[in-house]
Design an enzyme around this catalytic site. Structure first.
Site, PDB file in Angstrom:
ATOM      1  N   GLU A   1       0.846  -1.185   0.000  1.00 22.32           N
ATOM      2  CA  GLU A   1       0.000   0.000   0.000  1.00 22.32           C
ATOM      3  C   GLU A   1       0.893   1.251   0.000  1.00 22.32           C
ATOM      4  O   GLU A   1       1.759   1.374   0.862  1.00 22.32           O
ATOM      5  CB  GLU A   1      -0.892  -0.013   1.251  1.00 22.32           C
ATOM      6  CG  GLU A   1      -1.855  -1.184   1.258  1.00 22.32           C
ATOM      7  CD  GLU A   1      -2.254  -1.631   2.663  1.00 22.32           C
ATOM      8  OE1 GLU A   1      -2.104  -0.850   3.617  1.00 22.32           O
ATOM      9  OE2 GLU A   1      -2.699  -2.787   2.794  1.00 22.32           O
TER      10      GLU A   1
ATOM     11  N   GLU B   1      -3.841  -6.798   3.159  1.00 19.22           N
ATOM     12  CA  GLU B   1      -2.615  -7.365   3.727  1.00 19.22           C
ATOM     13  C   GLU B   1      -2.482  -8.863   3.478  1.00 19.22           C
ATOM     14  O   GLU B   1      -1.401  -9.369   3.197  1.00 19.22           O
ATOM     15  CB  GLU B   1      -2.541  -7.087   5.237  1.00 19.22           C
ATOM     16  CG  GLU B   1      -2.233  -5.640   5.607  1.00 19.22           C
ATOM     17  CD  GLU B   1      -3.417  -4.698   5.421  1.00 19.22           C
ATOM     18  OE1 GLU B   1      -4.554  -5.178   5.184  1.00 19.22           O
ATOM     19  OE2 GLU B   1      -3.212  -3.472   5.506  1.00 19.22           O
TER      20      GLU B   1
ATOM     21  N   TYR C   1      -0.911  -4.023  11.585  1.00 13.73           N
ATOM     22  CA  TYR C   1      -1.777  -4.558  10.525  1.00 13.73           C
ATOM     23  C   TYR C   1      -1.266  -5.867   9.948  1.00 13.73           C
ATOM     24  O   TYR C   1      -1.885  -6.458   9.065  1.00 13.73           O
ATOM     25  CB  TYR C   1      -1.998  -3.503   9.435  1.00 13.73           C
ATOM     26  CG  TYR C   1      -2.590  -2.241  10.029  1.00 13.73           C
ATOM     27  CD1 TYR C   1      -3.694  -2.347  10.887  1.00 13.73           C
ATOM     28  CD2 TYR C   1      -2.047  -1.002   9.818  1.00 13.73           C
ATOM     29  CE1 TYR C   1      -4.229  -1.231  11.490  1.00 13.73           C
ATOM     30  CE2 TYR C   1      -2.584   0.134  10.427  1.00 13.73           C
ATOM     31  CZ  TYR C   1      -3.673   0.007  11.262  1.00 13.73           C
ATOM     32  OH  TYR C   1      -4.204   1.104  11.866  1.00 13.73           O
TER      33      TYR C   1
ATOM     34  N   HIS D   1      -1.713   1.100  16.881  1.00 14.01           N
ATOM     35  CA  HIS D   1      -0.408   1.530  16.399  1.00 14.01           C
ATOM     36  C   HIS D   1       0.609   1.294  17.503  1.00 14.01           C
ATOM     37  O   HIS D   1       1.448   2.141  17.775  1.00 14.01           O
ATOM     38  CB  HIS D   1      -0.429   3.006  15.988  1.00 14.01           C
ATOM     39  CG  HIS D   1      -1.369   3.276  14.859  1.00 14.01           C
ATOM     40  ND1 HIS D   1      -2.708   3.524  15.045  1.00 14.01           N
ATOM     41  CD2 HIS D   1      -1.183   3.303  13.529  1.00 14.01           C
ATOM     42  CE1 HIS D   1      -3.295   3.704  13.867  1.00 14.01           C
ATOM     43  NE2 HIS D   1      -2.398   3.564  12.934  1.00 14.01           N
TER      44      HIS D   1
END
Ligand SMILES: Cc1ncc(C[n+]2csc(CCOP(=O)(O)OP(=O)(O)O)c2C)c(N)n1
Ligand SMILES: [Mg+2]
Length: 803
Positions: A495, A526, A552, A593
Site C-alpha cells: 500500500e 494485507e 496490521y 499503532h
C-alpha cells in the site's frame, strides 16, 4: 457462461477413444485409492483420511489443460489431478496416508502432513532451483480452508511480471514469457472465507492468468449450501466480476462435475484465455458428490437425506462417465469392467507395496531394538523386566516408531545405575535414532544448505568522518536503488509503495526510475499482499512485500504462519519462498499503532527470520544478507528512525549484517541490559544517566530475535556483570520472556547471576494515544533507570540507597 455438452452424438477417432479410456482408467484408479484409503484408516493403519472421490472427472479435464511450467494451488480433494499429471503415484498416495517419512516415498511432505496434501519438489538437494518451466508444479498444500487462495494470486502474478518486466527475460528456468497459468481449486463452502473474496478481487484488479475452480458438492462437512453462500451459488454471486467488451474482469464458467465433454471444453477454454490474454477465469463445477462423505471422521448418512444420498449415487461422475462411454460406443460395459478390475488390482498392489515399505523400516528398527534389549538383559541385573519389555515390544500390532523409542527410553531409565559395559550398545543405538528422528521429524525449519541466511559472510559498512549525514530513510532509499539496479528478481510492493515510494519515502522516486513492475502500489489487502509475495517467491523471484504498519500484520499473519513459515519444513526442503516482509513498528502511539506485538510474531513465525534493526543502516545490511540467502523474513524498521540522522555507508547495497549476532552498544561492568529496536536509544539514554550515578551498564542490541544470539554474546556479558534485564515495548511475557528463556536455556548463565534476572516490558494493554500515552504505556528512560537502580540497590543498599 454455462458450458454444456454439444457433441453427444459425435463419433470418436481411435486416438480419441484411447484417450477417453485412459481418462477412465485414471478416474477408477483414483476412486479405488479413495475407497481403499478409507478402509486403511478403519483398520488402524492410518490416523485419518480425506479423499478425492466424487471429484475425479473435473480434475482429469484440468490436468489436460495444465501445461509444463504451470502451477497448482489447491486443496485436499485433488488426488485425481495429481495422478492424471503423473505427479502422484498410487504408492506415494498411500505412503502419505501412512505418514512415511522418506522423501522418496512421500515427495510432497516426507510424512509430515496428513494425506491429501500435495506438492511437487522445486528445489534440488543442494538448495538450487530445478528447471520449473519443464515441470508440472504444485505449491505445497495447507489445511486451513481458502488459504490456498492468497498464494495462488502470487503464483499467477509472477507470470504477469515475467511477461511485462523485460528485466526478467533471462530467467528462463522460471518462465517462458509469463505463459504459465496458476490453477487453483477450492471447495464450495470454503468460498465463504474472507481470503477467497480478497484474492478474487485482487486477481481481477491485477488481471493475472489464474484459473480458479470451485469443486461444488453442496456441502462443507455437514453444513449444506444454503448456510454458506448467498443465493446458493458462488458463480451467481460473483457475476459482477464477469468481463464485458469494455471492462476488464473475469471469465466465469459454469459446468457440471459429471459432464465429461463440457468439463474438457471448459478447462481447455479457461487455460487458453488465461494463458494468452492474462485474464482470470472462474470455473464453478457444480453437482459434484462425496461418495464416502467428508472424511474418515464421520459418516454423511447422519446429515444427508435419503434422497440426497440417492441423488449422489445416481449422479456419481464415474457412473455418468461410464454411461457416456457406452452410449457413444467408445467401449462396452464389459470392457469398462475389465479396466475397473485391473485398476482395482493395481491399486491394491501399490497400496500393499507402500505399506510394506513403510512398515518394513519400522519393523527393522523394532527388531534391532528387541535384539539389543535382549542382549543388554543378559548383562543386566534387571534381566527379567528387560526381557518382558522386549517381549511386549515384539508383540505390538502395527508398531510405530514411538513404541520402539519410548520402550528404549524407559529401559535406559531403568538401567540408570548400570555401567556402560551393560547399556553402552543400546545407548549408542538410541543416540543414532535420535539423530535420525531429528532428520525425520524436526529438520528443515530453516534453510540448511548453502543458501542459509546464517552462512552469509559479514561485510562491515564503510563509514568514516567524510560520510554524509542523511535522514535514515535516505540510507534505505540508496539501498533499494542499488538493489533494484543490480538484482532484476527484486521488486517491492504494498500500500502506497509505488507512486509516493511508501509512507515514509524510502522508495521515493524509485518507481519513476525503475518502473511500475519493480516498485508497485497495491490495494489495501494485507492477506493477499503476503500471498502475492509467497507465490512470486515460489517462482524464483525476490519479492519484498510491505505491510504498512506492524499492527496490521495481523491481517496477513495467518498466511505467514500457516503457509510461509511452515513451507520449508512441511516439504522437508522441497520448496522455499524467500519472501521478505518489510514493515515498521516500535514506538508507535495508539491502540492499533502499538508497533510492538513481538511475542505474537515469535510464537507464530518460527521458520522465518525476525529482524529488529535499531536504525536504517542496520536494516539495509539485514536486507542485503537476506537477499543473498533464501530464508523468509520479516524486518521491522523503527518508525521513528526515518528522519533521524545516520551516516551514509560508502558500500551501500554490499555490506551485510550477520543474523543472530547481537551488538554491544555500550560496554559496562555492573549490569547487562538486553534490548532491540527503538528501545536501544532509550536504554542508551538511561545508561548515560546511570553512569553519572556510578552504575556501569552494558547495553546489548540483539538485532534479530529469530535467530537469537547464536554467538553467545549475552551469556558472556552476564558472566561478566552477573546481572541482567531484558527490556522491550512488547506486553509482559512477550519478547522479553522469550529472550530470557533463550538465554537461560542455551547460555549457561544461571549460576553466574547474583540477582534475579528481570524483564522490563510495556504495560499489558495496548498503548494509549499520543506522547503521554506512550510515556505511561511503554518503558521510559526513567523506567529503565529505576529498574536498573533497584537491582543495584538490592545488591548494595549502602552504596545505592533506595530512591
Ligand atoms: C480455517 C478452517 N476452518 C475449518 C476447517 C475445518 N474444515 C476442513 S474441511 C471443511 C469443509 C470444507 O468444505 P468445502 O470447502 O466445501 O470442501 P469439501 O470438503 O466439501 O470439498 C472444514 C470446515 C479448516 N480446515 N480450516
Ligand atoms: Mg464442499
Amino acid at each position: 457462461m454455462e458450458v454444456k455438452s454439444q457433441f453427444k452424438t459425435q463419433s470418436h477417432s481411435e486416438l480419441q477413444k484411447q484417450a477417453i479410456l485412459d481418462d477412465f482408467r485414471v478416474a477408477v484408479m483414483s476412486r479405488h485409492a479413495s475407497l481403499m484409503g478409507r478402509k486403511e484408516v478403519f483398520m488402524g493403519k492410518a490416523k485419518f483420511g480425506i479423499f478425492g472421490d466424487g471429484k475425479e472427472l473435473a480434475q482429469i479435464a484440468m490436468a489436460r489443460a495444465f501445461k509444463k511450467g504451470d502451477f497448482r494451488s489447491g486443496y485436499y480433494r485433488d488426488q485425481t489431478f495429481m495422478m492424471a499429471l503423473g505427479e502422484l503415484t498410487v504408492k506415494q498416495y498411500f505412503a502419505q496416508l501412512y505418514a512415511h517419512t522418506n522423501v522418496e516415498a512421500d515427495p510432497a511432505s516426507a510424512g509430515r502432513l496428513m494425506n491429501g496434501h500435495f506438492a511437487t519438489r522445486s528445489i534440488n538437494e543442494d538448495g538450487t532451483w530445478k528447471d520449473l518451466v519443464n515441470r508440472y508444479n504444485s505449491a505445497a498444500d495447507i489445511s486451513p480452508t481458502a488459504a490456498q487462495m492468497p498464494k495462488l494470486l502470487g503464483l499467477a502474478y509472477a507470470s504477469k511480471l515475467f511477461r511485462e518486466n523485460k528485466g526478467l527475460k533471462s530467467l528462463t528456468q522460471f518462465s517462458v514469457n509469463g505463459n504459465e497459468v496458476a490453477w487453483g481449486t477450492i471447495g464450495n463452502a470454503s468460498t465463504s472465507e474472507g481470503m477467497f473474496f480478497e484474492s478474487i478481487n485482487a486477481a481481477g484488479v491485477l488481471q493475472v492468468p489464474m484459473v480458479i475452480s470451485i469443486w461444488d458438492d453442496g456441502y462443507g462437512i455437514s453444513v449444506p449450501q444454503e448456510f454458506h453462500t448467498t443465493k446458493g451459488s458462488i458463480s451467481e454471486v460473483l457475476a459482477g466480476f464477469q468481463r464485458t467488451e469494455n471492462e476488464k474482469g473475469y471469465e466465469i464458467l459454469r459446468v457440471k462435475g459429471w459432464d465429461y465433454e463440457s468439463l474438457n471444453q471448459a478447462f481447455t477454454y479457461a487455460g487458453q484465455v488465461a494463458r494468452t490474454e492474462h485474464v482470470p477465469v472462474l470455473i464453478h463445477v457444480e453437482e459434484m458428490t462425496q461418495p464416502q462423505g467428508h472424511s474418515t471422521s464421520g459418516s454423511h448418512e447422519r446429515y444427508k437425506s435419503a434422497e440426497r444420498l440417492k441423488w449422489e449415487k445416481d449422479w456419481d461422475c464415474i457412473t455418468k462417465f461410464r454411461d457416456y462411454i457406452t452410449t457413444n460406443g467408445i467401449a462396452s460395459a464389459d470392457q469398462l469392467d475389465g479396466i475397473d478390475a485391473e485398476a482395482k488390482a493395481e491399486v491394491k498392489k501399490q497400496k500393499e507395496a507402500a505399506w510394506h515399505e513403510f512398515s518394513k523400516e519400522i519393523k527393522e528398527e523394532l527388531d534391532t531394538a528387541v535384539q539389543l534389549i535382549k542382549s543388554t538383559a543378559e548383562l543386566s541385573s534387571r534381566k527379567t523386566i528387560l526381557l518382558q519389555m522386549a517381549d511386549d515390544l515384539k508383540k505390538t500390532i502395527n508398531p510405530i516408531r514411538k513404541d520402539v523409542i519410548s520402550t528404549v527410553r524407559k529401559i535406559l531409565l531403568i538401567l540408570r545405575a548400570e555401567n556402560e559395559s551393560v547399556k553402552g550398545e543400546l545407548k549408542a543405538w538410541y543416540e543414532k535414532q535420535v539423530e535420525k528422528n531429528y532428520d525425520r521429524y524436526n529438520s528443515h525449519l530453516y534453510v540448511e544448505d548453502a543458501f542459509s541466511s546464517l552462512k552469509v559472510k559479514e561485510i562491515q559498512p564503510l563509514i568514516n568522518e567524510k560520510s554524509a549525514q542523511v535522514d535514515g530513510r535516505e540510507v534505505l532509499q540508496a539501498f533499494f536503488d542499488y538493489t533494484l539496479e543490480n538484482d532484476p528478481r527484486f521488486f517491492a510492493f504494498g500500500e502506497d509503495v509505488g507512486k509516493i515510494g511508501d509512507v515514509n519515502q524510502a522508495f521515493a522516486g524509485l518507481q519513476a526510475k525503475h518502473g511500475e513492475w519493480r516498485v508497485t502500489d497495491t490495494g489495501i489487502r494485507e492477506c493477499t499482499i503476503i500471498g502475492q509475495g509467497i507465490g512470486t517467491a515460489l517462482r524464483g523471484l525476490r519479492p519484498m512485500a510491505e505491510i504498512q504498519y506492524l499492527d496490521y500484520l495481523l491481517y496477513g499473519l495467518q498466511m505467514l504462519s500457516d503457509d510461509l513459515a511452515s513451507l520449508h519444513y512441511r516439504t522437508k526442503g522441497g520448496q522455499k519462498a524467500p519472501l521478505i516482509v518489510r514493515t515498521r513498528g516500535h514506538r508507535l502511539e495508539g491502540v492499533w499503532h502499538a508497533g510492538s506485538p513481538m511475542g505474537m510474531i515469535l510464537s507464530s513465525l518460527r521458520g522465518m527470520i525476525v529482524a529488529v534493526p535499531r536504525d536504517m543502516t542496520q536494516a539495509a545490511g539485514m536486507y542485503a544478507t537476506l537477499l543473498k540467502s533464501d530464508d523468509p523474513a520479516i524486518v521491522i524498521e523503527c518508525l521513528n528512525g526515518y528522519r533521524l540522522k545516520e551516516k551514509m555507508p560508502q558500500n551501500i547495497g554490499q555490506y551485510t549484517v550477520a543474523l543472530g549476532k547481537p551488538e554491544i552498544l555500550k560496554e559496562g561492568n555492573d549490569i547487562t541490559v538486553v534490548t532491540y529496536g527503538s528501545m536501544c536509544r532509550i536504554v542508551m539514554e538511561a545508561a548515560a544517566e546511570l553512569a553519572e550515578i556510578g552504575i556501569s551498564v552494558e547495553v546489548i542490541d540483539v538485532q534479530t530475535l529469530l535467530p537469537f544470539d547464536t554467538h553467545g554474546v549475552i551469556g558472556d556479558s552476564i558472566r561478566k556483570t552477573s546481572r541482567v534485564i531484558f527490556a522491550d515495548e512488547d506486553v509482559p511475557g512477550g519478547a522479553t520472556a522469550f529472550m530470557l528463556q533463550q538465554v537461560l536455556d542455551h547460555q549457561d548463565v544461571f549460576r553466574y547471576l547474583d540477582a534475579e534476572p528481570q524483564t522490563l516490558p510495556a504495560k499489558a494493554h495496548r498503548p494509549a494515544y499520543s506522547s503521554d500515552g506512550d510515556y505511561f504505556s511503554k518503558p521510559s528512560v526513567e523506567d529503565v533507570v529505576e529498574k536498573v537502580y533497584q537491582l543495584m540497590h538490592e545488591s548494595n543498599p549502602k552504596k545505592f540507597p533506595s530512591i
